[in-house]
Design an enzyme around this catalytic site. Sequence first.
Site, PDB file in Angstrom:
ATOM      1  N   SER A  90      42.444  41.567  38.904  1.00 18.84           N
ATOM      2  CA  SER A  90      42.371  43.248  39.269  1.00 18.84           C
ATOM      3  C   SER A  90      43.184  43.622  38.146  1.00 18.84           C
ATOM      4  O   SER A  90      42.984  43.811  37.036  1.00 18.84           O
ATOM      5  CB  SER A  90      42.399  43.466  40.526  1.00 18.84           C
ATOM      6  N   HIS A 194      37.073  47.777  44.778  1.00 20.40           N
ATOM      7  CA  HIS A 194      36.537  46.387  44.470  1.00 20.40           C
ATOM      8  C   HIS A 194      35.475  46.683  45.507  1.00 20.40           C
ATOM      9  O   HIS A 194      35.225  45.485  45.940  1.00 20.40           O
ATOM     10  CB  HIS A 194      36.772  44.946  44.301  1.00 20.40           C
TER      11      HIS A 194
END
Length: 309
Positions: A90, A194
């Site tokens: 991430s 996400h």
Amino acid sequence: MGKIAFLLAGQGSQYPGMAKEFFENIKEVHDFFGVAEAIRPGTLSQIICGTEEELKKTENTQPCVFLADIASVMALESEGIKADATAGFSLGEVVGLAVSKVMSKEDAFKLVCSRGKAMQKAAEETEGSMVAVLRMDRGELEQVCEETGVFPVNYNCPGQIVVSGKKEKIENLKNKLSEKKIRFVEIAVGGPFHTPYMSKATEHIKSVLQDQKTFNLNKSEIPLYANMNGRPYPENKADMAETLALQVSNSVRWEETIRNMIADGIDTFIECGPGKTLSGFVKRIAPEARIFNVSDMESLMKVKEALAV
């Protein structure tokens, strides 16, 4: 020995005082932290002295974890340990831009600050949370997610998938998992990351990357594996920007990433930054691989000795 990959920690791994030893003992780290402080005043105090609650806020977490990750990378490089490839989880993927020389460290830090603010704003518009679901059949979990209106987002390793969504829907999911006697663990983040709820953050990142005077993207010097598909970043600048922007609102294919890296000749993984989460994932995915983590001077010396640099 085959090839070495640096794995860059993401949000949720943070803790107070991370990277303090590198800041105090390695001149290059000390100097770069000064550069980061000039770019974003207050960051140095947050990473060295910040509370858990302060570090949990996304707009603080991301710049601080970025610095902790890059400090570990700089510490390794100061001992002559270099990466043949890299991947970040991430926000760690933004650190990967600096490691692979797609961006300078300064520009990557500026980008992560902008990214953190955009994701914080999106998270405030949609109150959400994330949970790691353990040892549940993937197909069954995806079906339950569809029924409850949440999203399976981080495919971490065999037996662990992280689910993200609106807080009330995550609560409903947790109830269903409890009924099925499925274990789950809360993730220390502040939003439904996400997922499509981050689409405004994606658009923000696209817009800032279009300004080539602010952020110049270069061809990577070593492969940087993308979260979205587990493959090395594209070489075209427009495609690179698209990949980076879409990352915040799409799933992290971490297990696929590690398997692809192994297929490409990586056999040694060094987790850079706070915690040992990524090391744990790699052990589940590829127990035959050599796995290290570097977050302080002691762990740095252990890696140096093990690699006989």
